[in-house]
Design an enzyme around this catalytic site. Structure first.
Site, mmCIF file in Angstrom:
data_model
loop_
_atom_site.group_PDB
_atom_site.id
_atom_site.type_symbol
_atom_site.label_atom_id
_atom_site.label_comp_id
_atom_site.label_asym_id
_atom_site.label_seq_id
_atom_site.Cartn_x
_atom_site.Cartn_y
_atom_site.Cartn_z
ATOM 1 N N CYS A 194 4.922 -27.239 -69.774
ATOM 2 C CA CYS A 194 3.754 -26.699 -68.479
ATOM 3 C C CYS A 194 4.357 -27.815 -67.445
ATOM 4 O O CYS A 194 4.215 -28.945 -67.380
ATOM 5 C CB CYS A 194 2.113 -27.198 -68.893
ATOM 6 S SG CYS A 194 1.720 -27.601 -70.178
ATOM 7 N N GLU A 206 -3.022 -23.473 -59.770
ATOM 8 C CA GLU A 206 -1.665 -22.891 -59.339
ATOM 9 C C GLU A 206 -1.628 -21.400 -60.086
ATOM 10 O O GLU A 206 -2.881 -20.961 -60.463
ATOM 11 C CB GLU A 206 -1.578 -24.173 -61.220
ATOM 12 C CG GLU A 206 -1.070 -25.601 -60.718
ATOM 13 C CD GLU A 206 -0.267 -25.316 -62.069
ATOM 14 O OE1 GLU A 206 0.721 -26.680 -61.934
ATOM 15 O OE2 GLU A 206 -0.187 -25.206 -63.844
#
Length: 301
Positions: free
Chosen positions: A156, A218
């Protein structure tokens, strides 16, 4: 002549002439370059666990590499993570994923700045399966600034504000960033994960606090890939890594929900698990991932 050389004027003149013919060497700035791994470990086995530690020499070299940033905030931060926080420029976007600017990774993850609504940035989450259809998970290292020690999907991170990672066609910029970070974090060679083998399945928008000071906001690209790869975890990024099948992941979820062994999951991973993962896993096994790809929708979770 001897008397002339002993006069103050003569001494001054002689020093001046000497310095013009024999100048002092220029002052050089010392740079310390951190090495990574001298010898790669053996091939990462299926359904196995790998633990990594950062050697004292690695820490010492990394600290020296960032010594010039001594007056910056958060001087107690891990040297490698601190360098990334100040050097990496994330891609700022609006809620429709249009690029609106760029900002340091540091500022993008400060919770007080996230609350201004101006730090939404592009990210990606890779879900890598081997040909036994087991999912590779990692536990983030203890030195990570946000969400240390939590278990999460394979990788990630963020595409950076650079030409190669801003390419919008076929989401190539995000794919390039995923290939880069799989090497950085897990030591997976680029040839093991060709960019055209990543299947973008969807995008999600989420916000999550980490520890009161840090957090995430995000717009996350969800990338799936099925490959047998070589894995050599970078101990500054990854504490442990392992492959799991569906039942093993469900047991991991149970332990996280029960708070057993202090086990925690990253918020973005949990969102994907609860909303998408198991139905997409069916398509991993059938080889039909592209049938469920929906890059038009941005899921607000």
């Amino acid at each position: 002549m001897l008397m002339l050389l002993n006069t103050p004027y003569a001494l001054s003149l002689s020093r001046s002439l000497a310095s013009s013919y024999f100048p002092s060497p220029p002052t050089r700035r010392l740079l310390s370059i951190s090495s990574t791994f001298a010898l790669p470990p053996p091939r990462f086995p299926h359904s196995s666990l790998v633990s990594s530690r950062v050697s004292p020499s690695f820490r010492t070299q990394a600290s020296a590499a960032t010594a010039t940033m001594g007056d910056a905030p958060d001087v107690g931060m891990d040297a490698v993570q601190r360098r990334l926080m100040f050097e990496d420029e994330c891609i700022l976007v609006d809620e429709s994923d249009n690029v609106v600017g760029h900002e340091s990774k540091y500022n993008c993850h400060l919770w007080e700045k996230i609350l201004t609504g101006k730090m939404l940035h592009r990210a990606f989450s890779v879900f890598l399966f081997n040909t036994k259809y087991e999912l590779l998970l990692q536990q983030r290292s203890a030195t990570k600034v946000t969400f240390p020690r939590v278990w999460t999907n394979t990788c990630c991170s963020h595409p950076l504000y650079r030409e190669s990672e801003l390419i919008s066609e076929n989401h190539l910029g995000v794919r390039n960033a995923a290939q880069r970070k799989l090497l950085d974090e897990l030591g997976i060679p680029p040839e093991d994960v060709p960019v055209d083998q990543f299947v973008p399945l969807s995008r999600m928008l989420y916000k999550a606090p980490s520890d009161g000071k840090w957090g995430e906001h995000e717009l996350d690209y969800l990338l799936f890939i099925v490959r047998d790869v070589n894995v050599h975890p970078n101990p500054d990024e990854v504490a442990e890594a392992k492959y799991v099948n569906r039942d093993q992941l469900k047991e991991l979820l149970r332990k996280a929900d029960a708070g057993e062994d202090g086990l925690k999951l990253s918020p973005w991973f949990r969102l994907v698990v609860d909303n998408f993962l198991f139905k997409w896993w069916d398509h991993v096994e059938k080889g039909t991932l592209k049938e469920v790809s929906d890059m038009e929708t941005i899921h607000k979770l």
